[in-house]
Motif scaffolding. Structure first.
Motif, PDB file in Angstrom:
ATOM      1  N   GLU A   1      38.990  31.472  44.674  1.00  0.00           N
ATOM      2  CA  GLU A   1      38.506  30.474  43.721  1.00  0.00           C
ATOM      3  C   GLU A   1      38.177  31.119  42.374  1.00  0.00           C
ATOM      4  OE1 GLU A   1      36.351  26.976  46.292  1.00  0.00           O
ATOM      5  OE2 GLU A   1      35.348  28.931  46.245  1.00  0.00           O
ATOM      6  N   ILE A   2      37.602  32.312  42.400  1.00  0.00           N
ATOM      7  CA  ILE A   2      37.288  33.009  41.147  1.00  0.00           C
ATOM      8  C   ILE A   2      38.575  33.352  40.397  1.00  0.00           C
ATOM      9  CG2 ILE A   2      36.240  35.064  40.121  1.00  0.00           C
ATOM     10  CD1 ILE A   2      34.293  35.109  42.481  1.00  0.00           C
ATOM     11  N   GLU A   3      39.580  33.832  41.126  1.00  0.00           N
ATOM     12  CA  GLU A   3      40.856  34.165  40.489  1.00  0.00           C
ATOM     13  C   GLU A   3      41.504  32.917  39.886  1.00  0.00           C
ATOM     14  OE1 GLU A   3      43.095  36.251  43.511  1.00  0.00           O
ATOM     15  OE2 GLU A   3      42.576  38.179  42.577  1.00  0.00           O
ATOM     16  N   ALA A   4      41.455  31.802  40.610  1.00  0.00           N
ATOM     17  CA  ALA A   4      42.037  30.554  40.104  1.00  0.00           C
ATOM     18  C   ALA A   4      41.298  30.095  38.851  1.00  0.00           C
ATOM     19  CB  ALA A   4      41.976  29.470  41.186  1.00  0.00           C
ATOM     20  N   TRP A   5      39.984  30.258  38.845  1.00  0.00           N
ATOM     21  CA  TRP A   5      39.189  29.858  37.672  1.00  0.00           C
ATOM     22  C   TRP A   5      39.540  30.725  36.466  1.00  0.00           C
ATOM     23  CZ3 TRP A   5      35.278  32.498  34.918  1.00  0.00           C
ATOM     24  CH2 TRP A   5      34.610  31.720  33.978  1.00  0.00           C
ATOM     25  N   LEU A   6      39.677  32.016  36.672  1.00  0.00           N
ATOM     26  CA  LEU A   6      40.039  32.919  35.568  1.00  0.00           C
ATOM     27  C   LEU A   6      41.404  32.556  35.001  1.00  0.00           C
ATOM     28  CD1 LEU A   6      38.828  36.342  37.034  1.00  0.00           C
ATOM     29  CD2 LEU A   6      37.816  35.096  35.115  1.00  0.00           C
ATOM     30  N   GLU A   7      42.337  32.217  35.882  1.00  0.00           N
ATOM     31  CA  GLU A   7      43.665  31.810  35.423  1.00  0.00           C
ATOM     32  C   GLU A   7      43.586  30.529  34.596  1.00  0.00           C
ATOM     33  OE1 GLU A   7      46.585  33.277  35.570  1.00  0.00           O
ATOM     34  OE2 GLU A   7      45.722  35.025  36.579  1.00  0.00           O
ATOM     35  N   SER A   8      42.697  29.627  34.991  1.00  0.00           N
ATOM     36  CA  SER A   8      42.592  28.330  34.304  1.00  0.00           C
ATOM     37  C   SER A   8      42.048  28.460  32.883  1.00  0.00           C
ATOM     38  CB  SER A   8      41.692  27.386  35.109  1.00  0.00           C
ATOM     39  OG  SER A   8      40.315  27.766  34.997  1.00  0.00           O
ATOM     40  N   LEU A   9      41.422  29.588  32.572  1.00  0.00           N
ATOM     41  CA  LEU A   9      40.846  29.766  31.236  1.00  0.00           C
ATOM     42  C   LEU A   9      41.925  29.837  30.164  1.00  0.00           C
ATOM     43  CD1 LEU A   9      38.055  32.410  31.998  1.00  0.00           C
ATOM     44  CD2 LEU A   9      37.770  29.948  31.667  1.00  0.00           C
ATOM     45  N   GLY A  10      43.094  30.364  30.530  1.00  0.00           N
ATOM     46  CA  GLY A  10      44.193  30.461  29.574  1.00  0.00           C
ATOM     47  C   GLY A  10      43.909  31.414  28.428  1.00  0.00           C
ATOM     48  N   VAL A  11      43.227  32.532  28.714  1.00  0.00           N
ATOM     49  CA  VAL A  11      42.865  33.491  27.675  1.00  0.00           C
ATOM     50  C   VAL A  11      43.663  34.781  27.853  1.00  0.00           C
ATOM     51  CG1 VAL A  11      40.548  32.551  27.375  1.00  0.00           C
ATOM     52  CG2 VAL A  11      40.937  34.337  29.090  1.00  0.00           C
ATOM     53  N   GLU A  12      43.604  35.654  26.842  1.00  0.00           N
ATOM     54  CA  GLU A  12      44.311  36.931  26.917  1.00  0.00           C
ATOM     55  C   GLU A  12      43.642  37.851  27.934  1.00  0.00           C
ATOM     56  OE1 GLU A  12      44.638  38.617  23.062  1.00  0.00           O
ATOM     57  OE2 GLU A  12      46.001  37.072  22.316  1.00  0.00           O
ATOM     58  N   ALA A  13      44.369  38.908  28.289  1.00  0.00           N
ATOM     59  CA  ALA A  13      43.928  39.801  29.357  1.00  0.00           C
ATOM     60  C   ALA A  13      42.553  40.408  29.082  1.00  0.00           C
ATOM     61  CB  ALA A  13      44.960  40.912  29.557  1.00  0.00           C
ATOM     62  N   VAL A  14      42.301  40.817  27.847  1.00  0.00           N
ATOM     63  CA  VAL A  14      41.020  41.459  27.528  1.00  0.00           C
ATOM     64  C   VAL A  14      39.864  40.493  27.758  1.00  0.00           C
ATOM     65  CG1 VAL A  14      39.630  42.494  25.700  1.00  0.00           C
ATOM     66  CG2 VAL A  14      42.062  43.061  25.879  1.00  0.00           C
ATOM     67  N   THR A  15      40.017  39.255  27.281  1.00  0.00           N
ATOM     68  CA  THR A  15      38.977  38.246  27.459  1.00  0.00           C
ATOM     69  C   THR A  15      38.813  37.881  28.926  1.00  0.00           C
ATOM     70  OG1 THR A  15      39.504  37.346  25.279  1.00  0.00           O
ATOM     71  CG2 THR A  15      38.198  35.950  26.743  1.00  0.00           C
ATOM     72  N   ARG A  16      39.940  37.765  29.632  1.00  0.00           N
ATOM     73  CA  ARG A  16      39.877  37.457  31.063  1.00  0.00           C
ATOM     74  C   ARG A  16      39.103  38.530  31.806  1.00  0.00           C
ATOM     75  NH1 ARG A  16      42.212  38.573  35.975  1.00  0.00           N
ATOM     76  NH2 ARG A  16      42.848  36.817  37.284  1.00  0.00           N
ATOM     77  N   ASN A  17      39.327  39.769  31.476  1.00  0.00           N
ATOM     78  CA  ASN A  17      38.613  40.868  32.136  1.00  0.00           C
ATOM     79  C   ASN A  17      37.127  40.866  31.806  1.00  0.00           C
ATOM     80  OD1 ASN A  17      40.869  41.822  33.482  1.00  0.00           O
ATOM     81  ND2 ASN A  17      41.437  43.232  31.842  1.00  0.00           N
TER      82      ASN A  17
END
Length: 381
Positions: free
Chosen positions: A152-168
């Motif tokens: 669920e956390i991974e799916a939420w991070l994907e849903s943000l639609g942000v660049e890799a640095v922000t996602r991390n």
């Protein structure tokens, strides 16, 4: 609810109002009842007793045939994983115990932020943490911390639609949140630990040319000139400059006291002659070095005035400082202390980023006569 031999039902007795649930059992023809205040406690008890019966069944004790079959089936299911029924019971009981103590995700985030404030973390860091975790808590508003999964956390991070640095960055904050939850026994384990870190693109830092630097300083508004000068010739982060006060600048010793926006820890940054020359006309005894009102709008206006609005590299001022400093002075460890980074980061980003010849020109950038006139006009306002 619960298993075949231990059933959970709601319970009400005005003489014992604190007891809300009853576990009824029938083992070998004998009926028993146990009372509990919470559903989680009742579930934990029932699960423990069911598994105890299963374990007894595998040891050849005289229990109903269906119980022995259940035990054998459970043993076969666990066999590929090299686990026993007892180990499965321990795992499940640990989960149920965490579930009984768990709290809503939003409440857990609030506790973490309060803890960071009490521990002395900076206001800016706590505000950023609140913003990112607030977004996470909004998505999982109806969930307790113990029920959130890695998937669920991974799916939420994907849903943000942000660049890799922000996602991390969001991933890091989730890890921090659930690490706090495990320490407080709200979770049996940290689900964010197994979340995959996004691969950040490896690219060389971009810097301003000497000509671009001159244009920016010439076009800068008087109110923001100290901001640009400190970023270009001292390498401070934007957040650090916005927290800087004139009392933090020692013109006599040519030092600035800089406090981390995240931890509040301080470091001393040496000021070079050209930075002293740019700051001296704006020198004051107290107050913020840079006004924060409409800051982003004003910086955009300065970039546009210099003709750099459409081609502004990320962290341009800080990267320019690091690159030109290393080309000029060739001391990775000293630059790491100056910028508040590790030597590894300094070498990765700034080594061979610019030619020494250009570095000499960069550190010779001084205020012009027109710049002095601008200061006089600003002071007269």
């Amino acid at each position: 609810m619960a298993g075949k031999h231990f059933r959970i039902k709601r319970y009400g007795d005005k003489n014992r109002p604190n007891l809300k649930f009853v576990v009824r059992s029938n083992v070998a023809g004998k009926w028993e009842r146990r009372f509990f205040e919470t559903l989680a406690e009742a579930k934990t008890y029932a699960a423990q007793k069911e598994i105890a019966l299963l374990n007894q069944g595998t040891e050849g004790m005289k229990f109903p045939t269906e119980l022995r079959v259940m035990a054998q089936r459970a043993t076969e299911q666990l066999k590929p994983f090299g686990k026993t029924i007892a180990e499965a019971a321990q795992f499940y009981v640990k989960y149920l115990a965490a579930e009984s103590r768990s709290i809503p995700v939003g409440q857990a985030a609030q506790e973490l932020i309060a803890n960071r404030r009490d521990a002395g973390f900076s206001r800016r860091y706590c505000e950023d943490l609140k913003s990112r975790l607030g977004r996470f808590a909004k998505t999982f508003a109806q969930r307790t911390a113990s029920t959130i999964t890695t998937k669920e956390i991974e799916a939420w991070l994907e849903s943000l639609g942000v660049e890799a640095v922000t996602r991390n960055t969001y991933r890091r904050d989730c890890r921090t949140l659930f690490s706090s939850c495990t320490k407080r026994n709200y979770c049996a384990e940290n689900p964010a630990t197994s979340v995959t870190r996004a691969k950040e693109p490896s690219r060389e830092v971009e810097v301003l040319t000497v000509e671009d630097t001159r244009l920016l300083l010439a076009a800068s508004s008087p109110a923001l000139l100290p901001y640009w000068a400190i970023g270009l010739f001292a390498g401070l982060r934007s957040s650090e400059i916005l927290h800087l006060h004139w009392a933090d600048i020692d013109f006599g010793d040519c030092l600035m006291t800089v406090r981390s926006a995240k931890t509040g820890r301080k470091r001393f940054v040496k000021m070079h002659p050209n930075l002293l020359a740019w700051l001296a006309p704006y020198r004051m005894k107290a107050g913020a070095v840079v006004p924060s009102v409409n800051f982003r709008q004003k910086t955009d206006e300065d970039k546009a005035a210099a003709g750099l609005g459409g081609r502004w590299p990320a962290n341009a001022a800080r990267h320019s400082f690091g690159s030109y400093w290393l080309a000029q002075f060739n001391d990775i460890n000293a630059l790491a202390l100056q910028m508040g980074n590790s030597p590894q980061v300094i070498e990765k980003h700034y080594k061979r980023a610019v030619r020494p010849k250009e570095a000499h020109r960069y550190w010779d950038i001084m205020p012009s006569a027109d710049a002095q006139k601008k200061v006089v006009a600003f002071a007269a306002q």
